[in-house]
Design an enzyme around this catalytic site. Sequence first.
Site, PDB file in Angstrom:
ATOM      1  N   SER A   8       1.061  -1.046  -0.060  1.00  0.00           N
ATOM      2  CA  SER A   8       0.278  -0.183   0.028  1.00  0.00           C
ATOM      3  C   SER A   8       0.974   1.145  -0.314  1.00  0.00           C
ATOM      4  CB  SER A   8      -1.068  -0.255   0.987  1.00  0.00           C
ATOM      5  OG  SER A   8      -1.287   1.647   1.626  1.00  0.00           O
ATOM      6  N   HIS A  31      -1.326  -1.205  -4.273  1.00  0.00           N
ATOM      7  CA  HIS A  31      -2.442  -0.881  -3.550  1.00  0.00           C
ATOM      8  C   HIS A  31      -2.313   0.565  -3.167  1.00  0.00           C
ATOM      9  CE1 HIS A  31      -5.575  -2.275  -0.847  1.00  0.00           C
ATOM     10  NE2 HIS A  31      -5.326  -0.731  -0.711  1.00  0.00           N
ATOM     11  N   ASP A  33      -4.477   4.079  -1.908  1.00  0.00           N
ATOM     12  CA  ASP A  33      -5.643   3.983  -1.110  1.00  0.00           C
ATOM     13  C   ASP A  33      -6.293   5.562  -1.459  1.00  0.00           C
ATOM     14  OD1 ASP A  33      -5.990   1.676   0.329  1.00  0.00           O
ATOM     15  OD2 ASP A  33      -3.549   2.207   1.132  1.00  0.00           O
ATOM     16  N   MET A  35      -8.609   8.212  -0.658  1.00  0.00           N
ATOM     17  CA  MET A  35      -9.266   8.844   1.010  1.00  0.00           C
ATOM     18  C   MET A  35      -9.535   9.618   0.931  1.00  0.00           C
ATOM     19  SD  MET A  35      -7.523   7.667   3.761  1.00  0.00           S
ATOM     20  CE  MET A  35      -6.447   5.984   3.982  1.00  0.00           C
ATOM     21  N   HIS A  64      -8.672   1.500  -4.070  1.00  0.00           N
ATOM     22  CA  HIS A  64      -8.928   1.063  -3.142  1.00  0.00           C
ATOM     23  C   HIS A  64      -9.890   2.643  -2.596  1.00  0.00           C
ATOM     24  CE1 HIS A  64      -9.259   0.306   1.378  1.00  0.00           C
ATOM     25  NE2 HIS A  64     -10.702   0.373   1.203  1.00  0.00           N
ATOM     26  N   MET A  66     -11.812   4.477  -0.913  1.00  0.00           N
ATOM     27  CA  MET A  66     -12.636   4.988   0.669  1.00  0.00           C
ATOM     28  C   MET A  66     -13.134   6.550   0.532  1.00  0.00           C
ATOM     29  SD  MET A  66      -9.762   3.631   3.018  1.00  0.00           S
ATOM     30  CE  MET A  66      -7.959   3.606   1.513  1.00  0.00           C
ATOM     31  N   MET A 135     -11.631  -6.406   5.396  1.00  0.00           N
ATOM     32  CA  MET A 135     -10.837  -4.498   6.522  1.00  0.00           C
ATOM     33  C   MET A 135     -10.295  -5.175   7.523  1.00  0.00           C
ATOM     34  SD  MET A 135      -9.948  -2.126   4.257  1.00  0.00           S
ATOM     35  CE  MET A 135      -9.378  -1.484   5.539  1.00  0.00           C
ATOM     36  N   ASP A 173      -6.406  -6.212   4.482  1.00  0.00           N
ATOM     37  CA  ASP A 173      -6.037  -5.056   4.844  1.00  0.00           C
ATOM     38  C   ASP A 173      -5.814  -4.493   5.693  1.00  0.00           C
ATOM     39  OD1 ASP A 173      -4.855  -2.571   3.586  1.00  0.00           O
ATOM     40  OD2 ASP A 173      -6.267  -1.819   2.227  1.00  0.00           O
TER      41      ASP A 173
HETATM   42  C1  DX5 Z   1      -5.873   1.572   5.413  1.00  0.00           C
HETATM   43  C2  DX5 Z   1      -5.562   1.095   3.920  1.00  0.00           C
HETATM   44  C3  DX5 Z   1      -4.373   0.372   3.872  1.00  0.00           C
HETATM   45  C4  DX5 Z   1      -3.231   1.088   4.717  1.00  0.00           C
HETATM   46  C5  DX5 Z   1      -2.680   0.160   5.797  1.00  0.00           C
HETATM   47  O1  DX5 Z   1      -7.168   2.290   5.973  1.00  0.00           O
HETATM   48  O2  DX5 Z   1      -6.806   0.874   3.710  1.00  0.00           O
HETATM   49  O3  DX5 Z   1      -3.986  -0.007   3.214  1.00  0.00           O
HETATM   50  O4  DX5 Z   1      -2.044   1.759   3.903  1.00  0.00           O
HETATM   51  O5  DX5 Z   1      -1.412  -0.067   6.148  1.00  0.00           O
HETATM   52  P1  DX5 Z   1      -0.569  -0.754   6.975  1.00  0.00           P
HETATM   53  O6  DX5 Z   1      -0.545  -2.243   6.481  1.00  0.00           O
HETATM   54  O7  DX5 Z   1       0.690  -0.307   7.250  1.00  0.00           O
HETATM   55  O8  DX5 Z   1      -1.641  -1.512   7.981  1.00  0.00           O
HETATM   56 ZN    ZN Z   2      -6.360   0.003   1.679  1.00  0.00          ZN
END
Ligand code: DX5
Ligand code: ZN
Length: 219
Positions: A8, A31, A33, A35, A64, A66, A135, A173
């Site tokens: 990620s 990956h 993210d 947000m 991903h 969010m 998650m 994740d």
């Molecule tokens: C959290 C994200 C993850 C995050 C995971 O909301 O969706 O993808 O980057 O990070 P680690 O592996 O450090 O928990």
């Molecule tokens: Zn994620």
Amino acid sequence: MSVRIHPSILSADFVNFERDFATIGNSDSIHVDVMDGHFVPNITFGLPMVQRMQQIAARPLDVHLMIENVDTLAERYADTGVASVTFHVEASSEPVALARRIRATGAKAAIAVKPGTSLDSVLENLSEYDMVLVMTVEPGFGGQALIESTLEKVAKARAAIDNSGLEILLEVDGGIDSSNIARVAAHGADTFVAGSAVFKAHDRNAEIEILRNLALQSA
Ligand code: DX5
Ligand code: ZN
């Protein structure tokens, strides 16, 4: 069972994504993210950044989302040519229709559930999805500890996927590292997001292989 490791980039250097992409060539997918500060209490980046990442990344992108308003926005991410788009069941009023629109772009469609959300509506419509994301932390931030109770949902999703006979990936994740990946794999996950575990390693590609081998041994 094959094992996929998806670093990620939430834990990457946000002004050096291209440089950091080059350090994780052993990954199966990257990956990404997204947000929006509303669905989760954190902001990363949006569509222009994902478009640019798609142009420069040597590995497939696993996006991903969010974000709120995912019913109207997810297709735009899928249209960038990324390999897969994951949206949250909590954010969509029409998950099956949305998954169909994502698939129509050529991208894989995936659905995510937060730790407190039931899997039932997802499992009732499994054939609509290419991947299910359970998650293992509350979404929003990297570096959190895995929530053990989420592993029951991983096992439940694995049983449902196996019963379906369909080729559906089961992704986890949040909080995945070398201390727990074997246990998570034993519950049935086959696709592992790891942010801080990979990016804090001195040799990120070596860490990806350590994680992969630990998961393979217990899968
Ligand atoms: C959290 C994200 C993850 C995050 C995971 O909301 O969706 O993808 O980057 O990070 P680690 O592996 O450090 O928990
Ligand atoms: Zn994620």
